[in-house]
Design an enzyme around this catalytic site. Structure first.
Site, PDB file in Angstrom:
ATOM      1  N   GLU A 190      33.602  -2.821 -31.393  1.00 46.25           N
ATOM      2  CA  GLU A 190      33.138  -1.872 -30.375  1.00 46.25           C
ATOM      3  C   GLU A 190      31.739  -2.226 -29.911  1.00 46.25           C
ATOM      4  O   GLU A 190      31.373  -1.957 -28.775  1.00 46.25           O
ATOM      5  CB  GLU A 190      33.166  -0.442 -30.907  1.00 46.25           C
ATOM      6  N   HIS A 240      35.683  -7.003 -25.778  1.00 42.01           N
ATOM      7  CA  HIS A 240      36.487  -7.241 -26.986  1.00 42.01           C
ATOM      8  C   HIS A 240      37.079  -8.655 -26.945  1.00 42.01           C
ATOM      9  O   HIS A 240      37.090  -9.367 -27.937  1.00 42.01           O
ATOM     10  CB  HIS A 240      37.661  -6.249 -27.050  1.00 42.01           C
ATOM     11  N   HIS A 262      34.830  -3.440 -20.552  1.00 44.22           N
ATOM     12  CA  HIS A 262      34.940  -3.051 -21.961  1.00 44.22           C
ATOM     13  C   HIS A 262      35.935  -3.950 -22.709  1.00 44.22           C
ATOM     14  O   HIS A 262      35.592  -4.569 -23.722  1.00 44.22           O
ATOM     15  CB  HIS A 262      35.386  -1.583 -22.055  1.00 44.22           C
ATOM     16  N   GLU A 263      37.144  -4.038 -22.189  1.00 45.60           N
ATOM     17  CA  GLU A 263      38.171  -4.823 -22.885  1.00 45.60           C
ATOM     18  C   GLU A 263      37.834  -6.319 -22.852  1.00 45.60           C
ATOM     19  O   GLU A 263      38.129  -7.045 -23.806  1.00 45.60           O
ATOM     20  CB  GLU A 263      39.561  -4.566 -22.296  1.00 45.60           C
TER      21      GLU A 263
HETATM   22 ZN    ZN Z   1      36.977  -0.584 -27.431  1.00 48.72          ZN
END
Ligand code: ZN
Length: 498
Positions: free
Chosen positions: A294, A268, A264-265
């Site tokens: 997101e 980003h 997830h990170e």
């Molecule tokens: Zn996030």
């Protein structure tokens, strides 16, 4: 004109550097700083942020932006220079509307409110936190009053983090999404729930970290321009496109925590690493909005990272890293476990399907508070009512109910949650568009190759930074405006096969 443009860029560069320096201090604060540094560090970060704000709202910046209007009009719309002037003017006009004394008042209140929440939550004492929330509500309305042209008191907050979005647009969009999600969740949960006990054996944290590193490096996260550390609440932070870091949390009895947190990170972070170098040092050098950001983290975490194709490649390696824990667990069981759907109380640990219902509940309640249709004192009951209705579960107490997230106690109201679900929806839209151009992407993922997908994202999303409005960027990349259908298709295809 060239002279004036250079002067503006220099002024903006100072603002950029001050903000990024504050980021470095923040990163250190949440990773390696000894506890003794806390008090001074908070002040130092506030000093840099205040200086950045002062420099940016300097009337000289406003004058230069005015004088450069004809220059902007002479440039092609999608040129870097025109975009820089457009976005800087938009930021400037917003920033000067809000009096510095109000900014200070909000910062002080939210800091006290956060402290109150940090005590009220473990004590399960909503009544202690409620007066702070009342004041936050009042300050949120006052914030909205600086933007008298907005149609809804949530609009200025929403527009701040998702430019161009409005409460009306989101409310309608979320209502349609909810209508589709409720029956889907009912269908999925009518079947026996997946057994995810294989994720909750003992997994030494060091080895988890090693494996997560390999996975995200293979996806395209560039460790020569980033690093991975340990923290309490996972996040990504950028100092420049050449230094974008992630900080994560591991649990030895929950394999998903670090692994999916990392993907997830890294999603980003790949976005920030992919911004065109020419935009560095300008207000264009970051992701387009919270929803867009997101969409990138969730595309990698869920659409890619929880797909069967992905684990056909990585699962043998994961088993090799944890032979004692996963040697006897077939791929199919693991895949079901990481995609287990189950209505639950806690947003942050919810699965990708029910997650959106947690968001929509919060979004609706926030709007109702701002509209004066819901009193703070009635919030716990309204919360429980919606959980019963949408998820069929009710928190035993406010700790896991209305006191669950820090957002309402450390931010103004209006824009706290919608970005997460917007991200889920847009992630499916981007992935579908990438696959339309490159139908080979799923087979490549099965071979552990992510280059085609990563390059498509760099080309169509990452490199542009904030050059375009979020919905404009979405439309340029996918050929469509915000569209629910790819997401519903994605969920149906995935969970009907599960
Ligand atoms: Zn996030």
């Amino acid at each position: 004109m060239e002279e004036k443009f250079r002067e503006l860029r220099e002024r903006l560069l100072v603002v950029y550097d001050l903000n990024k320096a504050a980021n470095v201090l923040h990163w250190d604060q949440t990773t390696y700083m000894p506890p003794g540094g806390a008090a001074s560090r908070g002040r130092q970060i506030a000093t840099l942020s205040r200086l950045a704000h002062e420099r940016f709202t300097d009337p000289a910046v406003g004058r230069l932006l005015e004088e450069l209007r004809p220059h902007e009009e002479s440039l092609p719309y999608d040129s870097d220079e025109a975009a820089l002037l457009r976005v800087a003017r938009r930021d400037y006009e917003r920033a000067v509307r809000v009096p510095p004394a109000f900014v200070q008042e909000v910062a002080e209140h939210l800091s006290a409110s956060y402290q109150a929440w940090a005590q009220a939550r473990p004590a399960n004492d909503f009544r202690a936190a409620a007066p702070y929330l009342e004041r936050t509500l009042e300050l949120s309305r006052r914030y909205a009053s600086f933007f008298p042209e907005s149609r809804h008191p949530a609009d200025p907050q929403i527009d701040l983090i998702d430019p161009g979005m409005t409460a009306e647009l989101l409310r309608d969009f979320f209502a349609r999404l909810r209508e589709q999600l409720l029956p889907l969740v009912r269908e999925i949960t009518a079947r026996p729930a997946a057994d995810d006990s294989c994720l909750h054996r003992y997994f030494p944290v060091d080895r988890q970290g090693e494996f997560a590193r390999q996975v995200i490096a293979r996806c395209g996260y560039d460790f020569s321009r980033g690093r991975m550390d340990t923290t309490l609440h996972p996040y990504e932070i950028s100092f420049a496109p050449g230094d974008v870091r992630i900080a994560l949390r591991a649990k030895e009895d929950a394999l998903g925590e670090l692994l999916f947190g990392a993907i997830h990170e890294a999603g980003h972070a790949m976005y920030e690493q992919g911004i065109a170098p020419a935009l560095e040092g300008t207000p264009l050098a970051r992701g387009a909005s919270s929803g867009l950001h997101e969409s990138q983290s969730r595309l990698w975490e869920n659409v890619v990272g929880r797909s069967l194709a992905f684990w056909k490649f990585f699962y043998p390696q994961l088993q090799a890293a944890f032979p004692g824990q996963l040697g006897d667990v077939p791929l199919e069981t693991f895949y079901q476990a990481i995609n287990k759907v189950e209505p639950s109380l806690i947003r942050t640990s919810a699965d990708e399907v029910t997650y959106n219902l947690h968001v929509i509940i919060r979004f609706d309640l926030e709007l109702a508070l701002l509209e004066g249709k819901l009193a703070v004192s009635d919030l716990p009951e309204a919360w429980n009512e919606r959980y019963r209705e949408d998820l069929g579960v009710v928190a035993p107490d406010d700790r896991d109910g209305v006191l669950q997230d820090s957002h309402w106690y450390d931010s103004l109201l209006g824009g706290n949650f919608h970005g997460y679900t917007l991200g889920n929806v847009m992630a499916a839209q981007f992935f579908e568009a990438a696959r339309r151009t490159h139908p080979e992407i799923p087979e490549e993922i099965e071979r552990g190759e992510f280059g085609t997908l990563h390059r498509w994202l760099v080309e169509n999303v990452y490199r542009h930074g904030r050059k375009f409005m979020p919905l404009e960027l979405l439309e340029r990349a996918t050929g469509r405006s915000l569209d629910l259908e790819p997401y519903i298709r994605y969920l149906r295809e995935k969970y009907e096969a599960c």
